[in-house]
Design a protein around this motif. Structure first.
Motif, mmCIF file in Angstrom:
data_model
loop_
_atom_site.group_PDB
_atom_site.id
_atom_site.type_symbol
_atom_site.label_atom_id
_atom_site.label_comp_id
_atom_site.label_asym_id
_atom_site.label_seq_id
_atom_site.Cartn_x
_atom_site.Cartn_y
_atom_site.Cartn_z
ATOM 1 N N PHE A 1 0.680 -1.333 -0.253
ATOM 2 C CA PHE A 1 -0.002 -0.187 -0.129
ATOM 3 C C PHE A 1 0.904 1.098 -0.194
ATOM 4 O O PHE A 1 2.213 1.281 0.740
ATOM 5 N N GLU A 2 0.494 2.169 -0.655
ATOM 6 C CA GLU A 2 0.943 2.875 -1.164
ATOM 7 C C GLU A 2 0.202 4.658 -0.008
ATOM 8 O O GLU A 2 -0.808 4.632 -0.164
ATOM 9 N N LEU A 3 1.371 5.203 0.798
ATOM 10 C CA LEU A 3 1.218 6.733 1.907
ATOM 11 C C LEU A 3 2.073 7.847 0.549
ATOM 12 O O LEU A 3 2.932 7.592 1.711
ATOM 13 N N PHE A 4 1.438 9.137 0.543
ATOM 14 C CA PHE A 4 2.096 10.076 -0.117
ATOM 15 C C PHE A 4 4.042 9.487 -0.938
ATOM 16 O O PHE A 4 2.792 8.561 -2.079
ATOM 17 N N TRP A 5 4.260 9.682 -0.795
ATOM 18 C CA TRP A 5 5.345 8.960 -1.495
ATOM 19 C C TRP A 5 6.006 7.583 -1.010
ATOM 20 O O TRP A 5 7.178 7.185 -1.937
ATOM 21 N N MET A 6 5.778 7.070 -0.115
ATOM 22 C CA MET A 6 5.916 5.613 1.032
ATOM 23 C C MET A 6 4.981 4.658 -0.191
ATOM 24 O O MET A 6 3.712 4.593 0.330
ATOM 25 N N SER A 7 5.973 3.114 0.345
ATOM 26 C CA SER A 7 5.196 2.444 -0.223
ATOM 27 C C SER A 7 5.851 1.586 0.484
ATOM 28 O O SER A 7 6.928 1.191 0.360
ATOM 29 N N VAL A 8 4.654 0.620 0.757
ATOM 30 C CA VAL A 8 4.995 -0.342 2.351
ATOM 31 C C VAL A 8 3.926 -1.575 2.030
ATOM 32 O O VAL A 8 3.529 -2.132 1.159
ATOM 33 N N SER A 9 4.904 -2.424 2.359
ATOM 34 C CA SER A 9 4.500 -3.574 2.112
ATOM 35 C C SER A 9 4.468 -5.042 3.699
ATOM 36 O O SER A 9 5.495 -4.409 3.496
ATOM 37 N N ALA A 10 3.205 -5.432 3.709
ATOM 38 C CA ALA A 10 2.924 -5.752 5.175
ATOM 39 C C ALA A 10 1.902 -6.129 5.127
ATOM 40 O O ALA A 10 1.277 -6.046 4.225
#
Length: 81
Positions: free
Chosen positions: A41-50
């Motif tokens: 999932f993405e939030l602003f400029w971050m992309s996190v995998s969890a």
């Protein structure tokens, strides 16, 4: 009938809020336990995998905090009237 400023005695029965809270908690637990797959999932400029359940729990916590903050603001505003 009782006046609005008088407290109504509470019966020894189970509160409807408690029942609704337990049902909602059970639904959240089922939702979390069924969504354990890895997702991105993405939030602003971050992309996190969890795991998806982390996103679900984080959303619930944020929603609770926002509701709590707005409720306390509303109570303070009513106290000033």
């Amino acid at each position: 009938m009782s006046a609005p400023d008088q407290k109504v005695e509470r019966s020894n029965g189970v509160s409807w809020r408690l029942v609704v809270g337990i049902v909602l908690l059970a639904a959240v637990l089922v939702l979390v336990l069924q969504n354990t797959k890895e997702t991105t999932f993405e939030l602003f400029w971050m992309s996190v995998s969890a795991p998806l359940w982390i996103l679900v729990v984080a959303s619930l916590v944020l929603g609770f905090l926002i509701g709590w903050l707005l409720r306390s603001r509303r109570s303070k505003r009513r106290a000033n009237v």
